[in-house]
Design a protein around this motif. Structure first.
Motif, mmCIF file in Angstrom:
data_model
loop_
_atom_site.group_PDB
_atom_site.id
_atom_site.type_symbol
_atom_site.label_atom_id
_atom_site.label_comp_id
_atom_site.label_asym_id
_atom_site.label_seq_id
_atom_site.Cartn_x
_atom_site.Cartn_y
_atom_site.Cartn_z
ATOM 1 N N ARG A 19 0.976 -1.332 -0.252
ATOM 2 C CA ARG A 19 0.370 0.071 -0.037
ATOM 3 C C ARG A 19 0.942 1.520 0.195
ATOM 4 N NH1 ARG A 19 -4.595 1.744 4.276
ATOM 5 N NH2 ARG A 19 -2.695 2.145 5.712
ATOM 6 N N LEU A 20 0.223 1.941 -1.382
ATOM 7 C CA LEU A 20 1.043 3.143 -0.962
ATOM 8 C C LEU A 20 0.556 4.154 -0.380
ATOM 9 C CD1 LEU A 20 2.954 3.676 -4.404
ATOM 10 C CD2 LEU A 20 4.169 2.059 -2.884
ATOM 11 N N ALA A 21 0.975 5.527 0.094
ATOM 12 C CA ALA A 21 -0.087 6.577 0.782
ATOM 13 C C ALA A 21 0.909 7.982 0.455
ATOM 14 C CB ALA A 21 0.708 6.967 2.021
ATOM 15 N N CYS A 22 0.324 8.964 -0.202
ATOM 16 C CA CYS A 22 0.396 10.088 -0.381
ATOM 17 C C CYS A 22 -0.265 10.971 0.222
ATOM 18 C CB CYS A 22 0.291 10.394 -1.964
ATOM 19 S SG CYS A 22 0.621 12.094 -1.989
ATOM 20 N N ARG A 26 -2.264 19.928 1.999
ATOM 21 C CA ARG A 26 -3.590 20.879 0.805
ATOM 22 C C ARG A 26 -4.207 20.219 1.714
ATOM 23 N NH1 ARG A 26 -4.299 24.834 -3.796
ATOM 24 N NH2 ARG A 26 -2.289 26.145 -3.002
ATOM 25 N N ASN A 27 -5.835 20.661 1.847
ATOM 26 C CA ASN A 27 -7.123 19.616 1.729
ATOM 27 C C ASN A 27 -7.403 19.391 0.240
ATOM 28 O OD1 ASN A 27 -9.560 19.215 2.866
ATOM 29 N ND2 ASN A 27 -10.135 20.316 3.597
ATOM 30 N N THR A 28 -7.299 17.723 0.625
ATOM 31 C CA THR A 28 -7.741 17.126 -0.789
ATOM 32 C C THR A 28 -8.755 16.694 -1.047
ATOM 33 O OG1 THR A 28 -7.576 14.888 0.713
ATOM 34 C CG2 THR A 28 -5.755 15.492 0.023
ATOM 35 N N ALA A 75 -7.451 12.744 6.358
ATOM 36 C CA ALA A 75 -5.753 12.771 6.537
ATOM 37 C C ALA A 75 -5.221 13.808 5.485
ATOM 38 C CB ALA A 75 -5.105 11.263 7.282
ATOM 39 N N ASN A 76 -5.618 14.090 4.290
ATOM 40 C CA ASN A 76 -5.232 14.748 3.221
ATOM 41 C C ASN A 76 -3.772 13.356 3.047
ATOM 42 O OD1 ASN A 76 -6.321 16.838 3.616
ATOM 43 N ND2 ASN A 76 -4.506 17.793 5.012
#
Length: 115
Positions: A19-22, A26-28, A75-76
């Motif tokens: 699992r990749l996270a990004c 800024r507020n997604t 969590a953006n």
């Protein structure tokens, strides 16, 4: 300026998952689109999985059915879960976000799948 920071890459064996996270600075909730691209050596960067603000999602044929893009707006952060990884999934994976008409890119995270 928006910062996108990827994590979760590494060396895995064929058939495994990751699992990749990004995380965005800024507020997604304000993105028009957010997701993942990848670039293998000698290849062009390709769109892999993109989530749009209308709720629709795009998956490349190469990962359709074994990948899921999801988002945690509190969590953006946007995630890409990939299952049944193959050696041909080896690439640098980039996070992408479109705020308004401006695209932003992460620095990339390497995923290497051994056979």
């Amino acid at each position: 300026q928006v910062q996108l920071v990827e994590s979760g890459g590494g060396l895995v064996k064929a058939g495994e998952s990751l699992r990749l996270a990004c995380r965005a600075s800024r507020n997604t909730l304000r993105v028009n689109a957010i997701g993942w691209y990848r670039q293998a050596p000698g290849e062009q960067r390709e769109a892999l999985a993109i989530g749009r603000n209308d709720g629709s999602k795009y998956y490349a044929d190469s990962v359709k059915g074994r990948s899921t893009i999801s988002r945690d707006n509190a969590a953006n952060t946007v995630y890409l879960e990939m299952n049944n990884l193959k050696p041909e999934d080896t690439a640098v994976y980039y996070c992408y976000a479109l705020f308004g008409h401006t695209p932003y890119w992460g620095q990339g995270t390497q995923v290497t799948v051994s056979s």
